[in-house]
Design a protein around this motif. Structure first.
Motif, PDB file in Angstrom:
ATOM      1  N   SER A  66     -28.242  -5.331   7.183  1.00 21.89           N
ATOM      2  CA  SER A  66     -29.686  -5.867   7.260  1.00 21.89           C
ATOM      3  C   SER A  66     -30.261  -5.286   6.263  1.00 21.89           C
ATOM      4  CB  SER A  66     -30.422  -5.194   8.519  1.00 21.89           C
ATOM      5  OG  SER A  66     -30.214  -4.056   8.899  1.00 21.89           O
ATOM      6  N   LEU A  67     -30.098  -4.186   5.551  1.00 25.39           N
ATOM      7  CA  LEU A  67     -30.825  -3.627   4.218  1.00 25.39           C
ATOM      8  C   LEU A  67     -30.298  -4.336   3.033  1.00 25.39           C
ATOM      9  CD1 LEU A  67     -31.068   0.250   5.149  1.00 25.39           C
ATOM     10  CD2 LEU A  67     -32.655  -1.426   5.278  1.00 25.39           C
ATOM     11  N   MET A  68     -29.021  -4.491   2.862  1.00 30.78           N
ATOM     12  CA  MET A  68     -28.413  -4.939   1.828  1.00 30.78           C
ATOM     13  C   MET A  68     -27.117  -6.225   2.005  1.00 30.78           C
ATOM     14  SD  MET A  68     -28.229  -1.239  -0.355  1.00 30.78           S
ATOM     15  CE  MET A  68     -28.132  -1.659  -1.693  1.00 30.78           C
ATOM     16  N   PRO A  69     -27.574  -7.004   2.186  1.00 28.13           N
ATOM     17  CA  PRO A  69     -26.673  -8.150   2.832  1.00 28.13           C
ATOM     18  C   PRO A  69     -25.512  -8.363   1.822  1.00 28.13           C
ATOM     19  CG  PRO A  69     -28.758  -9.030   2.559  1.00 28.13           C
ATOM     20  CD  PRO A  69     -29.056  -7.720   2.307  1.00 28.13           C
ATOM     21  N   ASN A  70     -25.664  -8.040   0.551  1.00 29.76           N
ATOM     22  CA  ASN A  70     -24.532  -8.543  -0.577  1.00 29.76           C
ATOM     23  C   ASN A  70     -23.702  -7.357  -0.862  1.00 29.76           C
ATOM     24  OD1 ASN A  70     -25.493 -11.042  -0.814  1.00 29.76           O
ATOM     25  ND2 ASN A  70     -27.130 -10.452  -2.165  1.00 29.76           N
ATOM     26  N   CYS A  71     -24.153  -6.217  -0.427  1.00 30.60           N
ATOM     27  CA  CYS A  71     -23.342  -4.919  -0.544  1.00 30.60           C
ATOM     28  C   CYS A  71     -22.281  -4.369   0.659  1.00 30.60           C
ATOM     29  CB  CYS A  71     -24.197  -3.639  -0.924  1.00 30.60           C
ATOM     30  SG  CYS A  71     -24.790  -3.960  -2.496  1.00 30.60           S
ATOM     31  N   SER A  72     -21.326  -3.763   0.465  1.00 31.42           N
ATOM     32  CA  SER A  72     -20.627  -3.368   1.467  1.00 31.42           C
ATOM     33  C   SER A  72     -20.228  -1.688   1.040  1.00 31.42           C
ATOM     34  CB  SER A  72     -19.236  -3.929   1.738  1.00 31.42           C
ATOM     35  OG  SER A  72     -19.615  -5.337   2.127  1.00 31.42           O
ATOM     36  N   PRO A  73     -19.991  -1.039   2.084  1.00 29.88           N
ATOM     37  CA  PRO A  73     -19.443   0.470   1.914  1.00 29.88           C
ATOM     38  C   PRO A  73     -18.041   0.517   1.489  1.00 29.88           C
ATOM     39  CG  PRO A  73     -19.999   0.159   4.129  1.00 29.88           C
ATOM     40  CD  PRO A  73     -20.014  -1.174   3.711  1.00 29.88           C
ATOM     41  N   THR A  74     -17.713   1.146   0.478  1.00 28.14           N
ATOM     42  CA  THR A  74     -16.316   1.245  -0.007  1.00 28.14           C
ATOM     43  C   THR A  74     -15.498   2.124   1.191  1.00 28.14           C
ATOM     44  OG1 THR A  74     -16.727   1.493  -2.357  1.00 28.14           O
ATOM     45  CG2 THR A  74     -14.745   2.747  -1.705  1.00 28.14           C
ATOM     46  N   GLY A  75     -14.518   1.704   1.734  1.00 23.09           N
ATOM     47  CA  GLY A  75     -14.038   2.418   2.910  1.00 23.09           C
ATOM     48  C   GLY A  75     -12.922   3.409   2.284  1.00 23.09           C
ATOM     49  N   PHE A  76     -12.117   2.851   1.524  1.00 22.87           N
ATOM     50  CA  PHE A  76     -11.137   3.757   1.022  1.00 22.87           C
ATOM     51  C   PHE A  76     -10.900   3.217  -0.673  1.00 22.87           C
ATOM     52  CE2 PHE A  76      -7.481   6.159   0.045  1.00 22.87           C
ATOM     53  CZ  PHE A  76      -7.200   7.182   1.344  1.00 22.87           C
ATOM     54  N   GLY A  77     -11.318   4.223  -1.606  1.00 27.99           N
ATOM     55  CA  GLY A  77     -11.505   3.847  -3.097  1.00 27.99           C
ATOM     56  C   GLY A  77     -10.337   3.485  -3.510  1.00 27.99           C
ATOM     57  N   GLU A  78     -10.135   2.796  -4.803  1.00 27.73           N
ATOM     58  CA  GLU A  78      -9.266   2.294  -5.418  1.00 27.73           C
ATOM     59  C   GLU A  78      -8.326   3.499  -5.997  1.00 27.73           C
ATOM     60  OE1 GLU A  78     -11.466   0.899  -9.286  1.00 27.73           O
ATOM     61  OE2 GLU A  78      -9.342   1.141  -9.665  1.00 27.73           O
ATOM     62  N   HIS A  79      -6.897   3.133  -5.675  1.00 29.38           N
ATOM     63  CA  HIS A  79      -5.837   4.115  -5.938  1.00 29.38           C
ATOM     64  C   HIS A  79      -4.504   3.495  -5.754  1.00 29.38           C
ATOM     65  CE1 HIS A  79      -5.936   3.936  -1.522  1.00 29.38           C
ATOM     66  NE2 HIS A  79      -4.765   4.343  -1.493  1.00 29.38           N
ATOM     67  N   THR A  80      -3.369   4.035  -6.370  1.00 27.20           N
ATOM     68  CA  THR A  80      -2.116   3.759  -6.244  1.00 27.20           C
ATOM     69  C   THR A  80      -1.358   4.912  -5.371  1.00 27.20           C
ATOM     70  OG1 THR A  80      -1.297   4.981  -8.014  1.00 27.20           O
ATOM     71  CG2 THR A  80      -1.715   2.772  -8.397  1.00 27.20           C
ATOM     72  N   ASP A  81      -0.342   4.511  -4.644  1.00 25.16           N
ATOM     73  CA  ASP A  81       0.059   5.497  -3.639  1.00 25.16           C
ATOM     74  C   ASP A  81       1.129   6.120  -4.294  1.00 25.16           C
ATOM     75  OD1 ASP A  81      -1.300   4.477  -1.483  1.00 25.16           O
ATOM     76  OD2 ASP A  81       0.110   3.211  -0.875  1.00 25.16           O
ATOM     77  N   PRO A  82       1.152   7.462  -4.036  1.00 26.05           N
ATOM     78  CA  PRO A  82       2.244   8.207  -4.928  1.00 26.05           C
ATOM     79  C   PRO A  82       3.662   8.155  -4.483  1.00 26.05           C
ATOM     80  CG  PRO A  82       0.525   9.837  -3.952  1.00 26.05           C
ATOM     81  CD  PRO A  82       0.374   8.337  -3.486  1.00 26.05           C
ATOM     82  N   GLN A  83       3.957   7.860  -3.542  1.00 27.27           N
ATOM     83  CA  GLN A  83       5.175   7.756  -2.690  1.00 27.27           C
ATOM     84  C   GLN A  83       6.127   6.568  -3.380  1.00 27.27           C
ATOM     85  OE1 GLN A  83       2.223   8.058  -1.137  1.00 27.27           O
ATOM     86  NE2 GLN A  83       2.665   9.831   0.114  1.00 27.27           N
ATOM     87  N   LEU A  84       7.310   6.489  -2.646  1.00 24.22           N
ATOM     88  CA  LEU A  84       8.269   5.391  -3.195  1.00 24.22           C
ATOM     89  C   LEU A  84       7.739   4.055  -2.705  1.00 24.22           C
ATOM     90  CD1 LEU A  84      11.656   7.135  -2.141  1.00 24.22           C
ATOM     91  CD2 LEU A  84      11.057   6.544  -4.219  1.00 24.22           C
ATOM     92  N   VAL A  85       7.202   4.116  -1.293  1.00 28.06           N
ATOM     93  CA  VAL A  85       6.958   2.627  -0.771  1.00 28.06           C
ATOM     94  C   VAL A  85       5.921   2.989   0.521  1.00 28.06           C
ATOM     95  CG1 VAL A  85       8.776   2.396   0.788  1.00 28.06           C
ATOM     96  CG2 VAL A  85       8.028   0.621   0.066  1.00 28.06           C
ATOM     97  N   SER A  86       5.015   2.095   0.740  1.00 32.73           N
ATOM     98  CA  SER A  86       3.893   2.375   1.760  1.00 32.73           C
ATOM     99  C   SER A  86       4.333   1.128   2.535  1.00 32.73           C
ATOM    100  CB  SER A  86       2.438   2.557   1.466  1.00 32.73           C
ATOM    101  OG  SER A  86       2.533   3.432   0.288  1.00 32.73           O
ATOM    102  N   ILE A  87       4.064   1.084   4.011  1.00 30.90           N
ATOM    103  CA  ILE A  87       3.994  -0.247   4.878  1.00 30.90           C
ATOM    104  C   ILE A  87       2.976  -0.112   5.754  1.00 30.90           C
ATOM    105  CG2 ILE A  87       5.265  -1.205   6.717  1.00 30.90           C
ATOM    106  CD1 ILE A  87       7.952  -0.099   5.884  1.00 30.90           C
ATOM    107  N   LEU A  88       1.957  -1.097   5.446  1.00 35.17           N
ATOM    108  CA  LEU A  88       0.611  -1.084   6.074  1.00 35.17           C
ATOM    109  C   LEU A  88       0.583  -2.254   6.984  1.00 35.17           C
ATOM    110  CD1 LEU A  88      -2.743  -1.007   4.260  1.00 35.17           C
ATOM    111  CD2 LEU A  88      -2.097  -2.898   5.495  1.00 35.17           C
ATOM    112  N   HIS A  89      -0.006  -1.946   8.080  1.00 30.79           N
ATOM    113  CA  HIS A  89      -0.360  -2.896   9.133  1.00 30.79           C
ATOM    114  C   HIS A  89      -1.816  -2.755   9.433  1.00 30.79           C
ATOM    115  CE1 HIS A  89      -1.061  -4.542  13.226  1.00 30.79           C
ATOM    116  NE2 HIS A  89      -0.097  -5.485  12.888  1.00 30.79           N
ATOM    117  N   SER A  90      -2.722  -3.856   9.859  1.00 28.36           N
ATOM    118  CA  SER A  90      -3.793  -3.866   9.996  1.00 28.36           C
ATOM    119  C   SER A  90      -4.158  -4.876  11.041  1.00 28.36           C
ATOM    120  CB  SER A  90      -4.738  -4.216   8.974  1.00 28.36           C
ATOM    121  OG  SER A  90      -4.815  -5.641   8.430  1.00 28.36           O
ATOM    122  N   ASN A  91      -5.368  -4.453  11.787  1.00 34.07           N
ATOM    123  CA  ASN A  91      -6.136  -5.330  12.905  1.00 34.07           C
ATOM    124  C   ASN A  91      -6.420  -6.980  11.991  1.00 34.07           C
ATOM    125  OD1 ASN A  91      -8.410  -4.456  11.714  1.00 34.07           O
ATOM    126  ND2 ASN A  91      -9.222  -3.979  14.033  1.00 34.07           N
TER     127      ASN A  91
END
Ligand code: GA4
Length: 340
Positions: free
Chosen positions: A192-217
């Motif tokens: 309601s206050l800033m319709p064009n903006c959204s909060p950063t959920g998790f900032g930009e990064h690369t994952d340090p490991q070998l491989v990551s497997i992501l599932h989301s709703n």
């Protein structure tokens, strides 16, 4: 008119970004059927070009495994704040709320970070309930299997033998694996206050490991920086959510093991202001003492008469992990290891 001098209190230390628009959605997310002929070649192509790909078919994850853990995660995140706090702070394991890592990074999320020992959750990070633990163990079993298959395909697609050269690193008894359950709550106040903006959920990064497997709703929010063609290098795109699939993400360690042929990909999450996003990520890392350096066979094959030179200074996974935990989320963690 209300002039907003600064973001509302709960969002104070969280950076705001432009809300994703229809045109930001990437229609070209590479998809690989892991059971199809030619899958190894497709896996390598996608990892070289994009650093990630989607698996909707052939992943072998039994029906119900995802739904059971997701339901447990939703139940945990819906429990009273004091109960959740009793499982935190995440240092690094346990329940975390808005604070990411140890160096001041903040995001519009709460999470559970759980260590894995072998094929199940480690005693070092007790699950909040036995039902969540059981569901997580079942899920981890399936993710390790998929990580193994993917890394075997990477070896095959790159012409490296034995097939287990990379895969063994995530299924070794001492492999350093993690499970992360993330909840990005809605933020109607900002809508309601800033319709064009959204909060950063998790900032930009690369994952340090070998491989990551992501599932989301079904709530989108993941964005990746494309690095394929010169015209869209570093261009952020939104990945459409697809709860019936998994996203495989190349980590820094796999980039180094392949001497930069496969590239880790920068990614971030923009929280949705109206809907909850729940994601579950398995991180496949090697044992702490594992030397992270390009596979010999790759250097020999690429070098013609001689041997291709490694682009990186050598390090062990333990050393890289230690350096990662001293870094800020968005840092280029591989940069200090580039050979000039
Ligand atoms: C990014 C990938 C995984 O989520 C994670 C993160 C870890 C954490 O949340 O504790 C880190 C981050 C991640 C890299 C840099 C450091 C450590 C937060 C942070 C600022 C669990 C991981 O292994 O590295």
């Amino acid at each position: 008119m209300v002039v907003l001098a600064k973001p509302p209190a709960p969002l104070e230390q969280i950076s705001l970004v432009r809300s994703p628009e229809q045109g930001d959605y990437f229609a070209g997310v590479p998809a690989v059927d892991l059971a199809a002929p030619g899958a190894a070649r497709d896996v390598v192509r996608a990892c070289e070009r994009f650093g990630f790909f989607k698996v909707a078919n052939g992943h072998g994850v039994p029906e119900g495994v995802v739904g059971r853990l997701e339901a447990e995660a939703v139940r945990f995140f819906a429990s009273p704040q004091a109960e959740k706090d009793a499982h935190g702070p995440a240092s690094p394991f346990g329940y975390g709320n808005r604070r990411i890592g140890r160096n001041g990074d903040m995001g519009w999320l709460e999470y559970l970070l759980l260590a894995i020992d072998g094929a199940s959750l480690s005693d070092a990070s007790p699950a909040p309930s036995s039902s969540l633990r059981d569901a997580a163990n079942e899920y981890v079993g399936a993710m390790r299997g998929m990580a193994r298959t993917v890394l075997e395909m990477v070896a095959e697609g790159l012409g490296v033998s034995p097939r287990g050269a990379l895969a063994d690193m995530v299924t070794d008894a001492a492999s350093d694996q993690l499970l992360r359950l993330n909840h990005y709550p809605p933020c109607p106040l900002l809508q309601s206050l800033m319709p064009n903006c959204s909060p950063t959920g998790f900032g930009e990064h690369t994952d340090p490991q070998l491989v990551s497997i992501l599932h989301s709703n079904g709530t989108s929010g993941l964005q990746v920086a494309l690095h394929d063609a010169a015209d869209n290098a570093g261009h952020w795109v939104s990945v459409p959510s697809d709860p019936s699939s998994f996203l495989v993400i190349v980590g820094d360690s796999l980039q180094v093991m392949t001497n930069g042929r496969l590239r880790s990909v920068r990614h971030r999450v923009v929280a949705n202001k109206l809907k909850s996003r729940v994601s579950m990520i398995y991180f496949g890392g090697p044992p702490l003492e594992q030397r992270i350096a390009p596979l010999r066979q790759l250097l020999a094959a690429a070098g013609g008469d001689g041997e291709e030179q490694s682009r990186y200074e050598e390090f062990t996974w333990g050393e890289y992990k230690k350096a990662a935990y001293l870094s800020r989320l968005g840092d280029n963690r591989l940069a200090p290891f580039y050979r000039h």
